[in-house]
Design an enzyme around this catalytic site. Structure first.
Site, PDB file in Angstrom:
ATOM      1  N   HIS A 497       3.558 -75.496  -8.605  1.00 28.79           N
ATOM      2  CA  HIS A 497       2.747 -76.713  -8.486  1.00 28.79           C
ATOM      3  C   HIS A 497       1.309 -76.333  -8.152  1.00 28.79           C
ATOM      4  CE1 HIS A 497       6.630 -78.919  -6.934  1.00 28.79           C
ATOM      5  NE2 HIS A 497       6.738 -78.543  -8.198  1.00 28.79           N
TER       6      HIS A 497
HETATM    7  C1  LIG Z   1       9.098 -74.155 -13.455  1.00 30.67           C
HETATM    8  C2  LIG Z   1       8.455 -75.457 -13.081  1.00 30.67           C
HETATM    9  C3  LIG Z   1       9.254 -76.501 -12.619  1.00 30.67           C
HETATM   10  C4  LIG Z   1       8.657 -77.708 -12.239  1.00 30.67           C
HETATM   11  N1  LIG Z   1       9.457 -78.746 -11.858  1.00 30.67           N
HETATM   12  C5  LIG Z   1       8.894 -79.933 -11.531  1.00 30.67           C
HETATM   13  C6  LIG Z   1       9.702 -81.043 -11.189  1.00 30.67           C
HETATM   14  O1  LIG Z   1      10.928 -80.978 -11.223  1.00 30.67           O
HETATM   15  N2  LIG Z   1       9.074 -82.194 -10.819  1.00 30.67           N
HETATM   16  C7  LIG Z   1       7.714 -82.304 -10.778  1.00 30.67           C
HETATM   17  O2  LIG Z   1       7.213 -83.359 -10.382  1.00 30.67           O
HETATM   18  N3  LIG Z   1       6.928 -81.270 -11.135  1.00 30.67           N
HETATM   19  C8  LIG Z   1       7.482 -80.103 -11.529  1.00 30.67           C
HETATM   20  N4  LIG Z   1       6.693 -79.071 -11.935  1.00 30.67           N
HETATM   21  C9  LIG Z   1       5.232 -79.258 -11.927  1.00 30.67           C
HETATM   22  C10 LIG Z   1       4.718 -80.113 -13.078  1.00 30.67           C
HETATM   23  O3  LIG Z   1       5.287 -79.737 -14.295  1.00 30.67           O
HETATM   24  C11 LIG Z   1       3.196 -79.944 -13.119  1.00 30.67           C
HETATM   25  O4  LIG Z   1       2.694 -80.347 -11.868  1.00 30.67           O
HETATM   26  C12 LIG Z   1       2.552 -80.771 -14.223  1.00 30.67           C
HETATM   27  O5  LIG Z   1       2.971 -80.319 -15.476  1.00 30.67           O
HETATM   28  C13 LIG Z   1       1.032 -80.658 -14.116  1.00 30.67           C
HETATM   29  O6  LIG Z   1       0.446 -81.396 -15.149  1.00 30.67           O
HETATM   30  P1  LIG Z   1      -1.011 -81.042 -15.665  1.00 30.67           P
HETATM   31  O7  LIG Z   1      -1.376 -82.079 -16.643  1.00 30.67           O
HETATM   32  O8  LIG Z   1      -1.884 -80.813 -14.496  1.00 30.67           O
HETATM   33  O9  LIG Z   1      -0.885 -79.622 -16.384  1.00 30.67           O
HETATM   34  P2  LIG Z   1       0.138 -79.085 -17.467  1.00 30.67           P
HETATM   35  O10 LIG Z   1       1.275 -80.005 -17.635  1.00 30.67           O
HETATM   36  O11 LIG Z   1       0.434 -77.679 -17.086  1.00 30.67           O
HETATM   37  O12 LIG Z   1      -0.688 -79.103 -18.824  1.00 30.67           O
HETATM   38  C14 LIG Z   1      -1.822 -78.304 -19.056  1.00 30.67           C
HETATM   39  C15 LIG Z   1      -1.827 -77.886 -20.522  1.00 30.67           C
HETATM   40  O13 LIG Z   1      -3.145 -77.490 -20.891  1.00 30.67           O
HETATM   41  C16 LIG Z   1      -3.067 -76.371 -21.753  1.00 30.67           C
HETATM   42  N5  LIG Z   1      -4.364 -75.662 -21.688  1.00 30.67           N
HETATM   43  C17 LIG Z   1      -4.850 -74.957 -20.647  1.00 30.67           C
HETATM   44  N6  LIG Z   1      -6.079 -74.468 -20.938  1.00 30.67           N
HETATM   45  C18 LIG Z   1      -6.379 -74.881 -22.187  1.00 30.67           C
HETATM   46  C19 LIG Z   1      -7.508 -74.692 -23.046  1.00 30.67           C
HETATM   47  N7  LIG Z   1      -8.584 -73.990 -22.649  1.00 30.67           N
HETATM   48  N8  LIG Z   1      -7.473 -75.225 -24.293  1.00 30.67           N
HETATM   49  C20 LIG Z   1      -6.395 -75.957 -24.710  1.00 30.67           C
HETATM   50  N9  LIG Z   1      -5.298 -76.160 -23.924  1.00 30.67           N
HETATM   51  C21 LIG Z   1      -5.288 -75.644 -22.672  1.00 30.67           C
HETATM   52  C22 LIG Z   1      -1.902 -75.580 -21.183  1.00 30.67           C
HETATM   53  O14 LIG Z   1      -1.382 -74.655 -22.117  1.00 30.67           O
HETATM   54  C23 LIG Z   1      -0.928 -76.696 -20.813  1.00 30.67           C
HETATM   55  O15 LIG Z   1      -0.059 -77.000 -21.880  1.00 30.67           O
HETATM   56  C24 LIG Z   1       7.251 -77.858 -12.322  1.00 30.67           C
HETATM   57  C25 LIG Z   1       6.461 -76.814 -12.808  1.00 30.67           C
HETATM   58  C26 LIG Z   1       7.058 -75.624 -13.189  1.00 30.67           C
HETATM   59  C27 LIG Z   1       6.187 -74.514 -13.696  1.00 30.67           C
END
Ligand SMILES: Cc1cc2nc3c(=O)[nH]c(=O)nc-3n(C[C@H](O)[C@H](O)[C@H](O)COP(=O)(O)OP(=O)(O)OC[C@H]3O[C@@H](n4cnc5c(N)ncnc54)[C@H](O)[C@@H]3O)c2cc1C
Length: 566
Positions: A497
């Site tokens: 996270h």
């Molecule tokens: C193993 C694991 C288990 C988890 N389990 C849970 C759970 O059960 N419940 C829960 O609430 N949360 C869980 N989480 C956390 C949750 O998935 C994240 O908090 C959430 O996905 C964050 O969302 P976000 O939009 O910040 O980033 P993300 O969902 O990570 O999305 C960011 C995206 O941007 C892309 N990106 C990055 N840089 C660039 C760039 N320069 N150009 C183009 N694309 C780019 C990345 O490749 C990625 O696909 C878990 C996380 C992990 C790793």
């Protein structure tokens, strides 16, 4: 794989069985068409909004804007895998679906960092545990960070909307053996425990694929972004467009106004090409590691120097235990992994609501064997212990970190993570480890241990019938855990996270984006992901991320002029 049968690990089901399960459940895959297929040279395109990142924050933004009639392009640096392209094999999933193949760590390598790095972002591999932002966190963000929205129905309604779309339910949830033991142990130890709602299409016992949601969800049982918001964006009257293997290097801006992005995309010829997007709104949703990196590369004025600061990781430590021979096996890779949560130590040792949650992890053969390696002597002892993988049960201690680290750019413009577990957060972690050990012991395990290497192998406890001796052994272990603490390189710490590195706030002096998610220095530049959290959410962050993204999207819609509607 050769050793799977020795470990009693069946591995993923073959594609035909998976397809049959999907068909029986009436789930139809949506194949996303990628812009890449039309790219053979450097290209410039115009859109109303460009969304960078297809994870939780980006998907909601894309769906909301596309469904409002705006022309939206989603750029994702990771690869899009159709269901038949995924194997469900743990190691391959790490390599293909996780940020940098699952090999991210803090700069001192003291903490392993897992994040999604594929189409769908973290939602593609996460564990479907859907906890709403705790009320005390919403209050804190409203009062201490001046973000009143979090204490109002506006945010509550946003959470309701996203929960509805991803089918969050706690009705009829079934628990696998790992969670059953955890619940039983909590109840016997007198600790609070409750069901953790899930965004799953099927929460019944033995639901096909529930145990494999961490390795690419070939069953589409999890209501992740590719099944929900990204699909909505693709189905909009003006369908959103998508590109994978497209890394945005820079947000372009002129005179304090966002103008678009520059990216490198893999075209249909398999070659990299420059992609220049002009857009009236740029939505950065790259997650808390990459969003600050992108903003730093984009040479924003960053007058307060806060981009990349305030890195929160919800550091995790693990308690592992072994059930007695003859007791039902745990087989922690079967069934949905994280269906229960204890808030027993959420208030924390200092009573400031910066404590920890206790939950159960997803453990497959690879991760399990790695854990066993830390809990056994090398060689023969490891081989003996790893054969007990089916008997191992685990509890994670997930700390709501009060203190923070930082994301900085290296000389190649790539993010590096700097983070130390502060004394405050170590105290929370110790509190959680103590409770987790007592929970495991109360559930009747034969042996229990932590990932503190100084403590070595799992410690065998006297049988349940020897009440006093067993209690003394548990107290002794707890005392040792507290004495050893967390010296660098002597304990396994993990983060799944990442939060807070483009902090939202009520003043340009103390934050990176305003309450609308818009950057204080460049108008038309929004951040819509977990990086805007003012502090750590204290709950698994997916729902909070989706809720914030939903709220931010309403502001973006207001900003986009009606003239951009088709
Ligand atoms: C193993 C694991 C288990 C988890 N389990 C849970 C759970 O059960 N419940 C829960 O609430 N949360 C869980 N989480 C956390 C949750 O998935 C994240 O908090 C959430 O996905 C964050 O969302 P976000 O939009 O910040 O980033 P993300 O969902 O990570 O999305 C960011 C995206 O941007 C892309 N990106 C990055 N840089 C660039 C760039 N320069 N150009 C183009 N694309 C780019 C990345 O490749 C990625 O696909 C878990 C996380 C992990 C790793």
């Amino acid at each position: 794989m050769a050793n799977w049968s020795l470990l009693g690990y069946a591995g993923p089901e073959p594609p035909e069985r998976v397809a049959a399960a999907r068909q029986a459940a009436g789930r139809t895959e949506h194949i996303f068409q990628m812009l890449n297929s039309s790219i053979t040279a450097d290209t410039s395109l115009d859109f109303d909004a460009v969304v960078i990142g297809s994870g939780c924050g980006g998907a909601v933004a894309a769906a909301e804007l596309a469904c409002a009639g705006h022309r939206v392009l989603v750029l994702e640096k990771g690869k899009y895998f159709s269901l038949s392209e995924m194997s469900g094999v743990e190691g391959e999933a790490l390599d293909q679906l996780y940020e940098r193949g699952g090999l991210v760590s803090t700069e001192d390598t003291g903490l392993a960092v897992l994040a999604g790095g594929t189409f769908g972002g973290g939602s593609a591999i996460n564990w479907a545990c859907c906890l709403r932002t705790p009320d005390y966190v919403r209050q804190e963000w409203a009062t201490e960070h001046g973000l009143k929205r979090f204490a109002t129905d506006e945010f509550g309604d946003a959470l309701d909307a996203v929960c509805k779309r991803i089918n969050v339910t706690s009705t009829g949830i079934s628990h696998n053996r790992n969670n059953e033991l955890f619940i039983d142990g909590c109840q016997k130890a007198g600790y609070e425990v409750e069901d953790a709602p899930q965004n799953m299409a099927d929460v019944s016992p033995g639901a096909p694929g529930a145990g494999f949601i961490c390795a690419g969800d070939r069953y589409e049982i999890k209501q992740s972004m590719t099944v929900t918001f990204l699909r909505d964006a693709a189905a909009a009257r003006v369908p959103a467009q998508f590109a994978d293997r497209c890394k945005v290097s820079e947000v372009t801006h002129s005179k304090g106004v966002a103008t678009g992005v520059r990216a490198t995309i893999i075209g249909s010829d398999g070659q990299p090409h420059q992609l220049t997007i002009r857009a009236r709104v740029v939505v950065v949703a790259c997650g808390s590691i990459n969003s600050p990196a992108l903003l730093l590369r984009s040479r924003l004025p960053n007058k307060n120097g806060l981009i990349g600061k305030n890195l929160r990781l919800h550091p995790v430590s693990i308690v592992t235990a072994k059930v007695p021979a003859g007791a039902p096996d745990v087989v922690s890779w079967e069934g949905a992994p994280m269906t229960a949560v204890s808030n027993e130590c959420a208030r924390g040792p200092f009573g400031d609501n910066y404590g920890c949650k206790l939950e159960c992890p997803s453990i497959h053969a690879g991760l399990g064997a790695t854990g066993v390696a830390g809990l056994s002597k090398p060689g023969k002892h490891f081989k003996q212990e790893v054969l007990n993988l089916r008997r191992l049960t685990s509890i994670i201690v997930l700390v709501r970190d009060k203190d923070s680290g930082e994301v900085r750019l290296d000389k190649n413009g790539e993010p590096r993570l700097y983070y130390n577990l502060s004394e405050h957060d170590q105290a929370s972690m110790l509190d959680g480890l103590e409770k987790a050990i007592r929970i495991a012991a109360a559930s009747g395990v034969e042996a229990v241990g932590t990932t503190q290497t100084a403590l070595g192998a799992l410690r065998t406890l006297p049988p349940m019938s020897m009440v006093e001796a067993r209690a003394a052994a548990v107290d002794g272990l707890v005392a040792d855990v507290r004495r050893v603490g967390f010296p660098l390189y002597s304990v396994t710490l993990i983060s799944a996270h990442q939060m807070g590195t483009c902090k939202m706030g009520s003043s340009a002096q103390t934050s990176v984006v305003n309450a609308d998610g818009q950057n204080w220095e460049v108008s038309g530049l929004f951040v819509s992901d977990a990086s805007v959290f003012p502090t750590s959410s204290g709950s698994n962050p997916m729902l909070t991320t989706l809720g914030i993204a939903h709220m931010v999207a309403q502001q973006i819609k207001r900003q986009l002029q009606p003239s951009s509607r088709l």
